[in-house]
Design a protein around this motif. Structure first.
Motif, PDB file in Angstrom:
ATOM      1  N   ARG A   1       0.815  -1.213   0.000  1.00 19.54           N
ATOM      2  CA  ARG A   1       0.000   0.000   0.000  1.00 19.54           C
ATOM      3  C   ARG A   1       0.847   1.260   0.000  1.00 19.54           C
ATOM      4  O   ARG A   1       0.337   2.351  -0.235  1.00 19.54           O
ATOM      5  CB  ARG A   1      -0.968  -0.026   1.188  1.00 19.54           C
ATOM      6  N   SER A   2       2.155   1.113   0.222  1.00 20.11           N
ATOM      7  CA  SER A   2       3.050   2.261   0.142  1.00 20.11           C
ATOM      8  C   SER A   2       3.656   2.411  -1.244  1.00 20.11           C
ATOM      9  O   SER A   2       4.370   3.372  -1.507  1.00 20.11           O
ATOM     10  CB  SER A   2       4.172   2.112   1.174  1.00 20.11           C
ATOM     11  N   GLY A   3       3.366   1.453  -2.146  1.00 15.90           N
ATOM     12  CA  GLY A   3       3.877   1.539  -3.508  1.00 15.90           C
ATOM     13  C   GLY A   3       5.104   0.698  -3.772  1.00 15.90           C
ATOM     14  O   GLY A   3       5.670   0.762  -4.858  1.00 15.90           O
ATOM     15  N   ALA A   4       5.533  -0.123  -2.807  1.00 19.99           N
ATOM     16  CA  ALA A   4       6.690  -0.995  -3.015  1.00 19.99           C
ATOM     17  C   ALA A   4       6.254  -2.284  -3.698  1.00 19.99           C
ATOM     18  O   ALA A   4       5.137  -2.765  -3.510  1.00 19.99           O
ATOM     19  CB  ALA A   4       7.362  -1.317  -1.681  1.00 19.99           C
ATOM     20  N   VAL A   5       7.138  -2.850  -4.505  1.00 21.09           N
ATOM     21  CA  VAL A   5       6.907  -4.154  -5.124  1.00 21.09           C
ATOM     22  C   VAL A   5       7.423  -5.223  -4.171  1.00 21.09           C
ATOM     23  O   VAL A   5       8.589  -5.205  -3.776  1.00 21.09           O
ATOM     24  CB  VAL A   5       7.622  -4.266  -6.479  1.00 21.09           C
ATOM     25  N   LEU A   6       6.560  -6.145  -3.779  1.00 22.11           N
ATOM     26  CA  LEU A   6       6.915  -7.221  -2.861  1.00 22.11           C
ATOM     27  C   LEU A   6       7.053  -8.521  -3.627  1.00 22.11           C
ATOM     28  O   LEU A   6       6.205  -8.840  -4.461  1.00 22.11           O
ATOM     29  CB  LEU A   6       5.847  -7.372  -1.770  1.00 22.11           C
ATOM     30  N   THR A   7       8.099  -9.269  -3.354  1.00 23.46           N
ATOM     31  CA  THR A   7       8.305 -10.553  -4.018  1.00 23.46           C
ATOM     32  C   THR A   7       8.414 -11.652  -2.971  1.00 23.46           C
ATOM     33  O   THR A   7       9.100 -11.505  -1.956  1.00 23.46           O
ATOM     34  CB  THR A   7       9.582 -10.535  -4.878  1.00 23.46           C
ATOM     35  N   GLY A   8       7.723 -12.761  -3.206  1.00 23.79           N
ATOM     36  CA  GLY A   8       7.798 -13.921  -2.326  1.00 23.79           C
ATOM     37  C   GLY A   8       8.615 -15.008  -3.002  1.00 23.79           C
ATOM     38  O   GLY A   8       8.438 -15.288  -4.194  1.00 23.79           O
ATOM     39  N   HIS A   9       9.512 -15.659  -2.252  1.00 23.27           N
ATOM     40  CA  HIS A   9      10.512 -16.535  -2.856  1.00 23.27           C
ATOM     41  C   HIS A   9      10.424 -17.978  -2.381  1.00 23.27           C
ATOM     42  O   HIS A   9       9.819 -18.288  -1.358  1.00 23.27           O
ATOM     43  CB  HIS A   9      11.908 -15.985  -2.554  1.00 23.27           C
ATOM     44  N   ASP A  10      11.079 -18.854  -3.156  1.00 26.47           N
ATOM     45  CA  ASP A  10      11.112 -20.271  -2.841  1.00 26.47           C
ATOM     46  C   ASP A  10      11.765 -20.556  -1.490  1.00 26.47           C
ATOM     47  O   ASP A  10      11.462 -21.561  -0.847  1.00 26.47           O
ATOM     48  CB  ASP A  10      11.886 -21.030  -3.929  1.00 26.47           C
ATOM     49  N   ASP A  11      12.684 -19.693  -1.075  1.00 33.20           N
ATOM     50  CA  ASP A  11      13.384 -19.938   0.191  1.00 33.20           C
ATOM     51  C   ASP A  11      12.644 -19.377   1.401  1.00 33.20           C
ATOM     52  O   ASP A  11      13.173 -19.363   2.506  1.00 33.20           O
ATOM     53  CB  ASP A  11      14.805 -19.372   0.129  1.00 33.20           C
TER      54      ASP A  11
ATOM     55  N   PHE B   1      11.031  -3.824  -3.175  1.00 34.74           N
ATOM     56  CA  PHE B   1      11.747  -2.987  -4.123  1.00 34.74           C
ATOM     57  C   PHE B   1      10.864  -1.811  -4.523  1.00 34.74           C
ATOM     58  O   PHE B   1       9.632  -1.897  -4.485  1.00 34.74           O
ATOM     59  CB  PHE B   1      12.104  -3.776  -5.394  1.00 34.74           C
ATOM     60  N   THR B   2      11.507  -0.735  -4.927  1.00 36.78           N
ATOM     61  CA  THR B   2      10.747   0.338  -5.564  1.00 36.78           C
ATOM     62  C   THR B   2      10.330  -0.150  -6.940  1.00 36.78           C
ATOM     63  O   THR B   2      10.910  -1.109  -7.476  1.00 36.78           O
ATOM     64  CB  THR B   2      11.604   1.604  -5.708  1.00 36.78           C
ATOM     65  N   PRO B   3       9.327   0.471  -7.598  1.00 36.04           N
ATOM     66  CA  PRO B   3       8.914   0.032  -8.931  1.00 36.04           C
ATOM     67  C   PRO B   3      10.028   0.070  -9.967  1.00 36.04           C
ATOM     68  O   PRO B   3       9.963  -0.632 -10.970  1.00 36.04           O
ATOM     69  CB  PRO B   3       7.788   1.019  -9.279  1.00 36.04           C
ATOM     70  N   SER B   4      11.064   0.871  -9.726  1.00 34.14           N
ATOM     71  CA  SER B   4      12.184   0.924 -10.664  1.00 34.14           C
ATOM     72  C   SER B   4      13.238  -0.131 -10.369  1.00 34.14           C
ATOM     73  O   SER B   4      14.215  -0.264 -11.100  1.00 34.14           O
ATOM     74  CB  SER B   4      12.832   2.312 -10.638  1.00 34.14           C
ATOM     75  N   GLY B   5      13.080  -0.900  -9.286  1.00 27.52           N
ATOM     76  CA  GLY B   5      13.968  -2.012  -9.010  1.00 27.52           C
ATOM     77  C   GLY B   5      14.990  -1.794  -7.922  1.00 27.52           C
ATOM     78  O   GLY B   5      15.857  -2.644  -7.717  1.00 27.52           O
ATOM     79  N   THR B   6      14.917  -0.694  -7.181  1.00 27.32           N
ATOM     80  CA  THR B   6      15.850  -0.442  -6.093  1.00 27.32           C
ATOM     81  C   THR B   6      15.351  -1.094  -4.804  1.00 27.32           C
ATOM     82  O   THR B   6      14.185  -0.919  -4.451  1.00 27.32           O
ATOM     83  CB  THR B   6      16.009   1.071  -5.849  1.00 27.32           C
ATOM     84  N   PRO B   7      16.194  -1.847  -4.093  1.00 28.53           N
ATOM     85  CA  PRO B   7      15.758  -2.418  -2.809  1.00 28.53           C
ATOM     86  C   PRO B   7      15.263  -1.324  -1.877  1.00 28.53           C
ATOM     87  O   PRO B   7      15.835  -0.234  -1.813  1.00 28.53           O
ATOM     88  CB  PRO B   7      17.030  -3.072  -2.267  1.00 28.53           C
TER      89      PRO B   7
ATOM     90  N   GLY C   1      22.432  -0.016   2.100  1.00 30.63           N
ATOM     91  CA  GLY C   1      22.973  -1.330   1.791  1.00 30.63           C
ATOM     92  C   GLY C   1      22.000  -2.444   2.076  1.00 30.63           C
ATOM     93  O   GLY C   1      22.327  -3.600   1.884  1.00 30.63           O
ATOM     94  N   GLY C   2      20.823  -2.125   2.555  1.00 34.06           N
ATOM     95  CA  GLY C   2      19.867  -3.155   2.920  1.00 34.06           C
ATOM     96  C   GLY C   2      19.147  -3.741   1.729  1.00 34.06           C
ATOM     97  O   GLY C   2      19.167  -3.201   0.637  1.00 34.06           O
ATOM     98  N   SER C   3      18.504  -4.872   1.950  1.00 36.56           N
ATOM     99  CA  SER C   3      17.780  -5.528   0.864  1.00 36.56           C
ATOM    100  C   SER C   3      16.282  -5.502   1.088  1.00 36.56           C
ATOM    101  O   SER C   3      15.528  -5.932   0.225  1.00 36.56           O
ATOM    102  CB  SER C   3      18.243  -6.981   0.731  1.00 36.56           C
ATOM    103  N   GLY C   4      15.849  -5.014   2.258  1.00 34.33           N
ATOM    104  CA  GLY C   4      14.426  -5.035   2.554  1.00 34.33           C
ATOM    105  C   GLY C   4      13.884  -6.441   2.550  1.00 34.33           C
ATOM    106  O   GLY C   4      12.815  -6.710   2.006  1.00 34.33           O
TER     107      GLY C   4
END
Length: 259
Positions: free
Chosen positions: A62-72, A78-84, A97-100
């Protein structure tokens, strides 16, 4: 013109809206499904991303970040442009330096559903449902059905949140939870495994492996309509709502994606 898909994309069974005003563009999903190095595309350049494991689901916070769920079992932001960026719901700004990233499950994350209060519900291949707090941390809250160790006994393939904050999760059985994560009821549809779900106003649409689509009242959880109930359709892999709003009325279409 990118048209409708520029503003609303439903990828890998999860909703991923993109705002054309921000200049964002759909991500390369073929690469995302493979994991490892992928690319996020915007209007001006490609930004390479290095992900630790394959992506199973995507959602927009809801803040506009892209959330990805992974196999691990991790969830990344990430921001919509791909920045963590931070997983906190009140910010989608790049972080140094974080990955969120937060570890949520011991098995693959299969669904991500942002809550009305700013956190994120996460579902797993083991049937567990856990919560990321608005501050971006893993909560101690884990949903459990009565007499069960987890929310479901098998992988959760679909989930949806109603406008009132009620959470619906589905494997073979549908389960309904309050906005606070308390079990409300379980529903046996007798239509096979659920593969997709979308909540629209006071209705919850549920797509099944046998091709049927059931429509439930979001308040009473009563099935009010059965579509494609003739056994002649293939699996409903995804459902999405396409809204066209005017000052006087709102028209909503539900699009089905069949196998």
């Amino acid at each position: 013109m990118y048209g409708l898909l520029d503003d609303l994309q439903y990828l890998i069974g999860s909703a991923l809206p993109f705002n054309s005003a921000s200049g964002s563009r759909p991500w390369d999903m073929a690469a995302l499904s493979r994991g490892r190095e992928v690319e996020a595309k915007n209007e001006y350049k490609w930004r390479p991303l290095v992900l630790r494991s394959s992506v199973r689901c995507i959602a927009m916070s809801r803040s506009g970040a892209v959330l990805t769920g992974h196999d691990d079992g991790t969830v990344c932001a990430f921001t919509p442009s791909g920045t963590p960026c931070s997983l906190a719901s009140d910010e989608a700004s790049p972080i140094g330096g974080g990955s969120g990233t937060v570890k949520m499950h011991n098995t693959a994350v299969t669904c991500l559903v942002p809550s009305l209060g700013g956190g994120v519900w996460t579902m797993s291949a083991a049937g567990s449902v856990r919560f990321i707090t608005p501050g971006g941390y893993r909560s101690d809250l884990e949903l459990k059905a009565p007499g069960k160790k987890r929310a479901h006994n098998s992988a959760i393939a679909a989930a949806a949140l109603t406008p009132e904050g009620t959470l619906w999760t589905a494997a073979v059985i549908l389960r309904v939870w309050t906005s606070g994560g308390e079990w409300r009821q379980s529903l046996q549809t007798h239509a096979g495994k659920v593969l997709s779900m979308v909540a629209i106003d006071a209705r919850v649409w549920v797509g099944h492996q046998d091709g049927r689509v059931l429509v439930f009242d979001a308040f009473t959880a009563v099935c009010i309509a059965k579509l494609q109930d003739d056994g002649r359709h293939s699996a409903v892999l995804s459902l999405c709502a396409v809204g066209e709003c005017t000052e006087s009325c709102t028209q909503i279409r539900v699009q089905l994606t069949l196998d």
